[in-house]
Design a protein around this motif. Structure first.
Motif, PDB file in Angstrom:
ATOM      1  N   THR A   1      28.569 -26.579  -8.653  1.00  0.00           N
ATOM      2  CA  THR A   1      26.888 -26.210  -8.318  1.00  0.00           C
ATOM      3  C   THR A   1      26.762 -26.683  -6.698  1.00  0.00           C
ATOM      4  O   THR A   1      26.860 -28.028  -6.217  1.00  0.00           O
ATOM      5  N   GLU A   2      25.603 -26.317  -6.203  1.00  0.00           N
ATOM      6  CA  GLU A   2      24.629 -27.066  -5.037  1.00  0.00           C
ATOM      7  C   GLU A   2      24.550 -28.446  -5.548  1.00  0.00           C
ATOM      8  O   GLU A   2      25.278 -28.738  -4.686  1.00  0.00           O
TER       9      GLU A   2
ATOM     10  N   GLU B   1      26.595 -31.285  -3.336  1.00  0.00           N
ATOM     11  CA  GLU B   1      26.035 -32.559  -2.333  1.00  0.00           C
ATOM     12  C   GLU B   1      26.283 -33.585  -2.613  1.00  0.00           C
ATOM     13  O   GLU B   1      26.695 -35.025  -1.688  1.00  0.00           O
TER      14      GLU B   1
ATOM     15  N   ARG C   1      28.339 -23.256  -0.254  1.00  0.00           N
ATOM     16  CA  ARG C   1      27.082 -23.628  -1.279  1.00  0.00           C
ATOM     17  C   ARG C   1      27.577 -21.822  -1.237  1.00  0.00           C
ATOM     18  O   ARG C   1      27.588 -21.655  -2.041  1.00  0.00           O
TER      19      ARG C   1
ATOM     20  N   CYS D   1      30.294 -20.865  -3.380  1.00  0.00           N
ATOM     21  CA  CYS D   1      30.111 -21.613  -5.112  1.00  0.00           C
ATOM     22  C   CYS D   1      31.059 -20.988  -6.285  1.00  0.00           C
ATOM     23  O   CYS D   1      31.699 -21.089  -7.185  1.00  0.00           O
TER      24      CYS D   1
END
Length: 326
Positions: A104-105, A109, A137, A140
């Motif tokens: 996931t984003e 990160e 991103r 994903c």
């Protein structure tokens, strides 16, 4: 002739005519490598005679997932199997929670923060994952992450991409914190990523692509690590037809190139055969009797050692490098 700054390493990019018609000894100290891009097969014998080594520009690391993990581990050297087992025991004793998660984003990160801290500890780092943040991103949905957490903190992760059209899972990026690195957490992550690829029905895994010159952006020790994990290096164009080519390198060395440095070249019998030919390790060092086995790992191909001398110590009548079998 063009002098390129290749991530801090001065590389002279030249034509075949320039390669054969220049006294490169006078360039020692100014450039670390002299390179001919895509040398024609007909010119390779002359380039070899001048000290240039035809080679794939990039290497892709491939391993078969095998039917079971037991079969995969049986294919490794006994010491590597023991290293995997020791790493797993330490992870269990440290209460590390290892799990496979969709990427996931927020998780991306979190991973990139860990990855950047790892890059900061390296002598010469190229933060590719950070540069490809937007691409990761967007991809994903095709990626999964093997994550290791201790008390909720991410201490290691490996991002892997499913490539069903190639029957391949690509282990793209990994990072571990400094403490976990000393206890080989990367081995635990890779084994879990390979196991998940096997469960998904994929026949092969890739441990990424490396520029075919170890001792600069990628260290020579990484070569040995990947071979011990059961991966084999192949020219990238045999896996990704539009992502690789050939070059011919003359390694002059210098302080910006690690000692040792190494690359894989096509042997003389490969001239005209292209990337399907077997590869030979070429190890460059200023040490008279290096322990090449520290860097070959489980690589089973031919190995040649080239002893590089500073210009001031060199007999002008001597060849640019002296070579010996290892």
């Amino acid at each position: 002739m063009q002098i390129e700054d290749t991530h801090g390493l001065p590389v002279a990019v030249v034509s075949v005519q320039e390669a054969l018609g220049t006294d490169w000894e006078t360039w020692r100290g100014r450039v670390a490598v002299v390179r001919v891009g895509n040398p024609p097969a007909a010119d390779r014998p002359a380039l070899r005679a001048a000290g240039f080594l035809p080679k794939p520009s990039w290497l892709t690391w491939i391993a078969d997932t095998r039917a079971t993990e037991e079969e995969f581990l049986r294919g490794l050297h006994r010491k590597e199997r023991q290293s995997v087992q020791a790493a797993r025991r330490h992870a269990a004793a440290s209460d590390l929670r290892v799990e496979v998660l969709p990427l996931t984003e927020p998780l991306l990160e979190e991973f990139l923060g860990l990855y950047e801290r790892q890059m900061a500890r390296m002598r010469q780092a190229l933060p590719v994952a950070v540069q490809q943040r937007d691409q990761l991103r967007e991809a994903c949905a095709d990626l999964y992450a093997v994550c290791a957490r201790q008390a909720g903190t991410l201490v290691g992760a490996c991002l892997s991409q499913r490539l069903p059209e190639a029957d391949l899972v690509r282990l793209r990026f990994s990072a571990v914190d400094e403490r976990s690195r000393s206890h080989s957490l990367a081995r635990v992550l890779y084994m879990a990523a390979i196991g998940h690829a096997r469960e998904l029905g994929f026949g092969q895994v890739s441990l990424g692509n490396d520029p075919n010159l170890y001792g600069h952006v990628v260290e020579a020790g990484l070569f040995a690590f990947k071979t011990r994990l059961g991966f084999r290096p192949v020219p990238s164009q045999t896996v990704h037809p539009h992502r690789g080519d050939d070059s011919a390198d003359l390694v002059l060395g210098g302080p910006l190139l690690a000692d040792p440095a190494l690359l894989l070249s096509y042997p003389e019998t490969a001239d005209g055969d292209g990337p399907a030919a077997p590869l030979r390790m070429e190890l460059f060092t200023a040490t008279d009797a290096p322990d090449a086995s520290r860097y070959t790992g489980s690589y089973g191909g031919e190995v040649r050692v080239h002893v590089l001398r500073p210009a001031a110590d060199r007999d002008d009548s001597a060849p640019l490098t002296s070579t010996a079998s290892a």
